[in-house]
Design a protein around this motif. Structure first.
Motif, PDB file in Angstrom:
ATOM      1  N   ASP A  56       0.837  -1.202   0.000  1.00 48.53           N
ATOM      2  CA  ASP A  56       0.000   0.000   0.000  1.00 48.53           C
ATOM      3  C   ASP A  56       0.871   1.251   0.000  1.00 48.53           C
ATOM      4  OD1 ASP A  56      -2.441   1.314  -0.140  1.00 48.53           O
ATOM      5  OD2 ASP A  56      -2.703   1.389   2.038  1.00 48.53           O
ATOM      6  N   ILE A  57       1.881   1.241  -0.860  1.00 51.86           N
ATOM      7  CA  ILE A  57       2.776   2.398  -0.975  1.00 51.86           C
ATOM      8  C   ILE A  57       2.063   3.488  -1.762  1.00 51.86           C
ATOM      9  CG2 ILE A  57       4.981   3.226  -1.887  1.00 51.86           C
ATOM     10  CD1 ILE A  57       5.995   0.294  -1.558  1.00 51.86           C
ATOM     11  N   LYS A  58       1.912   4.647  -1.143  1.00 54.51           N
ATOM     12  CA  LYS A  58       1.243   5.792  -1.760  1.00 54.51           C
ATOM     13  C   LYS A  58       1.669   7.050  -1.026  1.00 54.51           C
ATOM     14  CE  LYS A  58      -2.916   4.814   1.000  1.00 54.51           C
ATOM     15  NZ  LYS A  58      -4.357   4.497   0.942  1.00 54.51           N
ATOM     16  N   PRO A  75      -5.571   3.447  -7.703  1.00 54.52           N
ATOM     17  CA  PRO A  75      -4.670   4.052  -8.690  1.00 54.52           C
ATOM     18  C   PRO A  75      -3.220   3.597  -8.590  1.00 54.52           C
ATOM     19  CG  PRO A  75      -6.055   5.716  -7.655  1.00 54.52           C
ATOM     20  CD  PRO A  75      -6.192   4.477  -6.843  1.00 54.52           C
ATOM     21  N   TYR A  76      -2.852   2.961  -7.479  1.00 55.03           N
ATOM     22  CA  TYR A  76      -1.483   2.484  -7.274  1.00 55.03           C
ATOM     23  C   TYR A  76      -1.343   0.983  -7.541  1.00 55.03           C
ATOM     24  CZ  TYR A  76      -0.389   6.931  -4.898  1.00 55.03           C
ATOM     25  OH  TYR A  76      -0.187   8.257  -4.593  1.00 55.03           O
ATOM     26  N   TRP A  86       5.773  -1.392  -8.866  1.00 55.91           N
ATOM     27  CA  TRP A  86       4.794  -0.641  -9.652  1.00 55.91           C
ATOM     28  C   TRP A  86       4.253   0.534  -8.827  1.00 55.91           C
ATOM     29  CZ3 TRP A  86       2.548  -0.969 -14.603  1.00 55.91           C
ATOM     30  CH2 TRP A  86       1.398  -0.194 -14.790  1.00 55.91           C
ATOM     31  N   SER A  87       3.858   0.279  -7.584  1.00 49.89           N
ATOM     32  CA  SER A  87       3.304   1.332  -6.732  1.00 49.89           C
ATOM     33  C   SER A  87       4.301   2.459  -6.516  1.00 49.89           C
ATOM     34  CB  SER A  87       2.882   0.750  -5.376  1.00 49.89           C
ATOM     35  OG  SER A  87       1.878  -0.220  -5.521  1.00 49.89           O
ATOM     36  N   VAL A  88       5.573   2.106  -6.344  1.00 48.17           N
ATOM     37  CA  VAL A  88       6.610   3.117  -6.172  1.00 48.17           C
ATOM     38  C   VAL A  88       6.774   3.924  -7.463  1.00 48.17           C
ATOM     39  CG1 VAL A  88       9.071   3.476  -5.765  1.00 48.17           C
ATOM     40  CG2 VAL A  88       7.821   1.859  -4.363  1.00 48.17           C
ATOM     41  N   MET A  93       9.704   1.197 -14.196  1.00 48.65           N
ATOM     42  CA  MET A  93       8.916   0.662 -13.088  1.00 48.65           C
ATOM     43  C   MET A  93       7.473   0.382 -13.494  1.00 48.65           C
ATOM     44  SD  MET A  93      10.376   3.078 -10.014  1.00 48.65           S
ATOM     45  CE  MET A  93      10.011   2.001  -8.655  1.00 48.65           C
ATOM     46  N   LEU A  94       6.970   1.092 -14.495  1.00 47.14           N
ATOM     47  CA  LEU A  94       5.585   0.905 -14.922  1.00 47.14           C
ATOM     48  C   LEU A  94       5.496   0.017 -16.165  1.00 47.14           C
ATOM     49  CD1 LEU A  94       4.049   4.468 -14.281  1.00 47.14           C
ATOM     50  CD2 LEU A  94       4.130   2.456 -12.773  1.00 47.14           C
ATOM     51  N   MET A  95       6.263  -1.051 -16.164  1.00 51.46           N
ATOM     52  CA  MET A  95       6.161  -2.062 -17.207  1.00 51.46           C
ATOM     53  C   MET A  95       4.984  -2.977 -16.890  1.00 51.46           C
ATOM     54  SD  MET A  95       8.659  -1.412 -19.320  1.00 51.46           S
ATOM     55  CE  MET A  95       8.871  -2.905 -20.260  1.00 51.46           C
ATOM     56  N   ILE A  96       4.173  -3.301 -17.895  1.00 54.84           N
ATOM     57  CA  ILE A  96       2.991  -4.133 -17.666  1.00 54.84           C
ATOM     58  C   ILE A  96       3.372  -5.513 -17.161  1.00 54.84           C
ATOM     59  CG2 ILE A  96       1.017  -5.237 -18.774  1.00 54.84           C
ATOM     60  CD1 ILE A  96       0.867  -2.868 -20.691  1.00 54.84           C
ATOM     61  N   ASN A  97       4.387  -6.113 -17.780  1.00 54.94           N
ATOM     62  CA  ASN A  97       4.837  -7.454 -17.379  1.00 54.94           C
ATOM     63  C   ASN A  97       5.677  -7.339 -16.110  1.00 54.94           C
ATOM     64  OD1 ASN A  97       6.030  -9.971 -17.076  1.00 54.94           O
ATOM     65  ND2 ASN A  97       6.352 -10.271 -19.275  1.00 54.94           N
TER      66      ASN A  97
END
Length: 349
Positions: free
Chosen positions: A164-166, A203-204, A223-225, A273-277
């Motif tokens: 829950d990194i936000k 959203p994260y 991904w969250s980071v 970091m925002l790679m789908i795979n």
């Protein structure tokens, strides 16, 4: 109705531990709920006010009387569900002693509730910081992001995933250092181990969360980071929509656009970091080797204990009179911290 609930969980129900410095008369004007809760707690602490509420807890700002220390107290009622959440959070936090992870001072059990006493972060949370300035300047984002990565890497090295990194789970102390907090959804997991339970803030959330029955916790955190870094340098989240389905669709396709003002080294880390795979996302340790993070080291001040210096303000002396301390003893208490085994090390400024 469902989307309304999601929005409340994502954007409204923030457990904010931090606050501004204590203002004149603040301790004198405790809210009724605070006074009622303290009766069954302990005389060592005086509740000042409520800072925020979550689904299962309430967070209060309090004063540790023996040391004149400001703390945050997370209170959960002793129901079966809340007790298991708190027990997990306490166990995890006690195992994670790190400069950029919020420190647990003690746990106080009463018949009605469990009180998790934590250090107080005097500059609020990262969500408020971003809202105040629009978005962080590159140097500040690099410095603070490095600290967040150090905290997350320490968690992963100790087989803990946060999940829950936000922005509102990153607190900022009196020296503008980041502190990762709220481990209520954290889990102990070995590398490669799969998780199945729902958690996090929409959203994260990573795309695999919606596409598979199980997922790995470490790539989920990465991904969250990445979403958090995007938010830090742009002032808005990468995935927004008017419905749950729309946000999910954007996340699943990694449909986002980075504004041109974002520096190239930061741009590159966000994209990685925002790679789908999830298997293509770098680990936190690999991200630490990127130029963006290496260059940030020059902006990282040493972390140290926040100590009281100078003369106490009239508001502190006034509060201590109510607690039957003389002005002389109030000053001595602030300067001399050799009190007992529960003395707190983060002194209110």
């Amino acid at each position: 109705m469902f989307w309304s609930l999601i929005l409340n969980v994502c954007f409204i129900s923030h457990c904010k531990f931090a606050s501004s410095h204590i203002k004149e008369g603040l301790i004198m004007e405790q809210d009724p709920e605070s006074r009622e809760s303290i009766e069954n707690f302990t005389t060592d602490y005086k509740i000042i006010r409520t800072l925020g509420r979550g689904r299962f807890s309430v967070v209060k700002m309090a004063y540790h009387v023996p040391t004149l220390t400001c703390v945050a107290i997370k209170v959960l009622k002793n129901t079966e569900k809340c007790s298991s959440v708190m027990s997990r959070e306490v166990d995890i936090l006690k195992s994670l002693g790190h400069p950029h992870i919020i420190k647990v001072v003690e746990v106080v059990q009463t018949r009605e509730a469990t009180h998790l006493v934590m250090e107080h972060a005097s500059q609020g949370d990262l969500l408020d910081r971003i809202r105040e300035c629009g978005y962080l300047k590159s140097w500040e984002a690099r410095r603070m992001f490095r600290q967040i990565l150090e905290a997350v890497q320490f968690c992963h090295d100790n087989n803990i995933v946060h999940r829950d990194i936000k922005a509102n789970n990153i607190l900022i102390d009196g020296r503008s250092n980041a502190k990762l907090c709220d481990f209520g959804l954290a889990a102990k997991t070995l590398p490669g181990q799969k998780l199945i339970d729902f958690c996090g803030t929409l959203p994260y959330c990573a795309p695999e969360f919606f596409e598979a029955e199980e997922y790995e916790g470490r790539p989920f955190d990465v991904w969250s980071v990445g979403v958090l870094l995007f938010f830090m340098v742009t002032g808005h989240l990468p995935f927004l929509g008017k419905s749950f389905a729309e946000v999910r669709r954007q996340i699943s396709s990694a449909n986002f656009s980075i504004p041109p003002h974002v520096a190239n080294d930061i741009f590159n880390v966000i994209v990685e970091m925002l790679m789908i795979n999830p298997s293509r996302r770098p680990s936190i340790q690999q991200i630490m080797m990127r130029p963006m993070i290496k260059d940030s080291q020059a902006y990282s001040p040493p972390t140290s204990i926040q100590t009281f210096t100078g003369t106490p303000s009239p508001s502190i002396i006034k509060a201590m009179r109510v607690m039957r301390h003389t002005p002389e003893k109030s000053t001595e208490s602030l300067i001399d911290q050799n009190i007992n085994e529960r003395t707190l090390v983060f002194i209110m400024k």
